[in-house]
Scaffold this motif. Structure first.
Motif, short mmCIF file in Angstrom:
data_model
loop_
_atom_site.label_atom_id
_atom_site.label_comp_id
_atom_site.label_asym_id
_atom_site.label_seq_id
_atom_site.Cartn_x
_atom_site.Cartn_y
_atom_site.Cartn_z
N ALA A 51 20.09 23.49 -43.49
CA ALA A 51 18.96 23.20 -42.62
C ALA A 51 18.75 21.69 -42.53
O ALA A 51 19.22 20.92 -43.37
CB ALA A 51 17.69 23.88 -43.13
N LEU A 52 18.01 21.29 -41.50
CA LEU A 52 17.66 19.88 -41.29
C LEU A 52 16.25 19.63 -41.79
O LEU A 52 15.34 20.42 -41.54
CB LEU A 52 17.75 19.55 -39.80
CG LEU A 52 17.28 18.14 -39.38
CD1 LEU A 52 18.23 17.08 -39.93
CD2 LEU A 52 17.19 18.05 -37.86
N HIS A 53 16.07 18.51 -42.49
CA HIS A 53 14.76 18.10 -42.98
C HIS A 53 14.53 16.64 -42.59
O HIS A 53 15.47 15.87 -42.42
CB HIS A 53 14.68 18.26 -44.50
CG HIS A 53 14.99 19.64 -44.98
ND1 HIS A 53 14.04 20.62 -45.10
CD2 HIS A 53 16.18 20.22 -45.33
CE1 HIS A 53 14.61 21.74 -45.52
NE2 HIS A 53 15.91 21.52 -45.67
N GLU A 54 13.24 16.27 -42.45
CA GLU A 54 12.89 14.90 -42.08
C GLU A 54 12.04 14.26 -43.18
O GLU A 54 11.18 14.91 -43.77
CB GLU A 54 12.07 14.88 -40.79
CG GLU A 54 12.85 15.08 -39.52
CD GLU A 54 11.95 14.93 -38.31
OE1 GLU A 54 11.76 13.80 -37.83
OE2 GLU A 54 11.42 15.95 -37.85
N VAL A 55 12.27 12.96 -43.41
CA VAL A 55 11.51 12.19 -44.40
C VAL A 55 11.18 10.84 -43.80
O VAL A 55 12.04 10.22 -43.16
CB VAL A 55 12.32 12.00 -45.70
CG1 VAL A 55 11.51 11.18 -46.70
CG2 VAL A 55 12.71 13.33 -46.31
N ALA A 56 9.95 10.36 -44.02
CA ALA A 56 9.56 9.04 -43.53
C ALA A 56 8.62 8.39 -44.53
O ALA A 56 7.98 9.07 -45.35
CB ALA A 56 8.87 9.14 -42.17
N GLY A 57 8.52 7.07 -44.46
CA GLY A 57 7.55 6.35 -45.28
C GLY A 57 6.15 6.55 -44.74
O GLY A 57 5.94 6.72 -43.54
N GLY A 58 5.16 6.52 -45.64
CA GLY A 58 3.79 6.83 -45.25
C GLY A 58 3.13 5.82 -44.35
O GLY A 58 2.47 6.18 -43.38
N ARG A 59 3.31 4.53 -44.65
CA ARG A 59 2.62 3.51 -43.85
C ARG A 59 3.62 2.63 -43.10
O ARG A 59 3.26 1.54 -42.64
CB ARG A 59 1.73 2.65 -44.76
CG ARG A 59 0.52 3.41 -45.29
CD ARG A 59 -0.35 2.52 -46.16
NE ARG A 59 0.31 2.19 -47.40
CZ ARG A 59 0.27 2.95 -48.50
NH1 ARG A 59 -0.39 4.10 -48.47
NH2 ARG A 59 0.89 2.58 -49.61
N ASN A 60 4.82 3.10 -42.95
CA ASN A 60 5.84 2.45 -42.14
C ASN A 60 6.28 1.09 -42.67
O ASN A 60 6.94 0.33 -41.98
CB ASN A 60 5.33 2.27 -40.68
CG ASN A 60 4.82 3.57 -40.11
OD1 ASN A 60 5.40 4.61 -40.31
ND2 ASN A 60 3.70 3.51 -39.40
N GLY A 61 5.91 0.75 -43.90
CA GLY A 61 6.31 -0.52 -44.47
C GLY A 61 7.57 -0.39 -45.29
O GLY A 61 8.11 0.71 -45.51
#
Length: 253
Positions: A51-61
């Motif tokens: 499966a595909l999962h997405e991850v990102a930083g919380g405050r874009n820094g």
């Protein structure tokens, strides 16, 4: 008079639609975090494989972006086999990934010139079938592209992780657009665990499970991945009784 039996083609189409909608998630192999508070909110008791999962930083820094990358590295570290990591710029710090359990000998890095090439490498890696995990750093991910990645992951059984990174603030809004990813996570760095002596304790994160197919969103506060890729409860929470933890503490992993 009974209904005629569905043709094999129609049955296969129904099964494919059910997979896209998360119907058979309970039958899909999963990768547990080993933290019951997190695993219990994920269908099947862990991150779905294939499966595909997405991850990102919380405050874009940069700090939260690094935390998101380490979170993804910890997941990849707990899979079996080689790991393919696709980037547009060579700014990963291998010793930090090793501290999260992902040793240099397991990782194959692909440096592509642009995001279109990264997407192509991402999909090809997922279709390969001989990899434990495939990660790619992307600013944008359309529904069409994510569907292709999801189908490729399903076909091979590998776990795919799209790490959303932005060079410009305006690109961050794309993370709110719908995709075919089974889960979507946001990671924010918190003050590290205090030590009884001078020094820097184990890093801590706030994990936000923004979306999970066939499940509900939640958020958790955890200690960062150790050298086996495992998350942990805060020490002061782990020593408390279950009754105390279920009281004032909200969805803490």
């Amino acid at each position: 008079m009974g209904q005629p039996a569905a043709s094999p083609a129609i049955a296969a189409l129904r099964e494919r639609i059910a997979r896209l909608e998360g119907g058979p998630a309970r039958n899909r192999a999963t990768l547990p975090f080993g933290v019951p508070t997190i695993d219990k909110v994920l269908p099947g008791g862990g991150l779905a494989l294939g499966a595909l999962h997405e991850v990102a930083g919380g405050r874009n820094g940069a700090i939260d972006g690094a935390a998101a990358a380490l979170f993804a590295a910890g997941i990849a570290a707990r899979t079996k086999g080689k790991v393919l990591w696709c980037v547009t710029r060579p700014d990963l710090f291998a010793p930090a990934l090793a501290q999260a359990g992902l040793l240099p000998g397991r990782v194959v890095y692909v440096e592509a010139g642009d995001e279109a090439s990264v997407l192509a490498c991402f999909e090809e890696g997922l279709r390969h079938g001989g990899l434990g995990a495939v990660l790619a750093e992307l600013a944008r991910l359309s529904m069409t592209a994510s569907r292709r990645l999801q189908l490729a992951a399903e076909a091979s059984g590998a776990i795919g992780i799209a790490i959303r990174r932005w060079r410009r603030q305006t690109e961050a809004t794309d993370f709110g657009q719908p995709t075919a990813a089974v889960t979507r996570w946001r990671v924010s760095a918190l003050p590290s665990r205090p030590l009884p002596v001078p020094g820097i304790g184990r890093a801590r994160w706030r994990l936000e499970l923004i979306r999970v197919r066939a499940g509900e969103s939640a958020d958790f506060e955890v200690e960062a991945c150790d050298d086996k890729g495992r998350l942990a409860l805060f020490s002061d929470l782990a020593d408390r009784s279950l009754k105390a933890r279920n009281g004032p503490v909200r969805a803490i992993g």
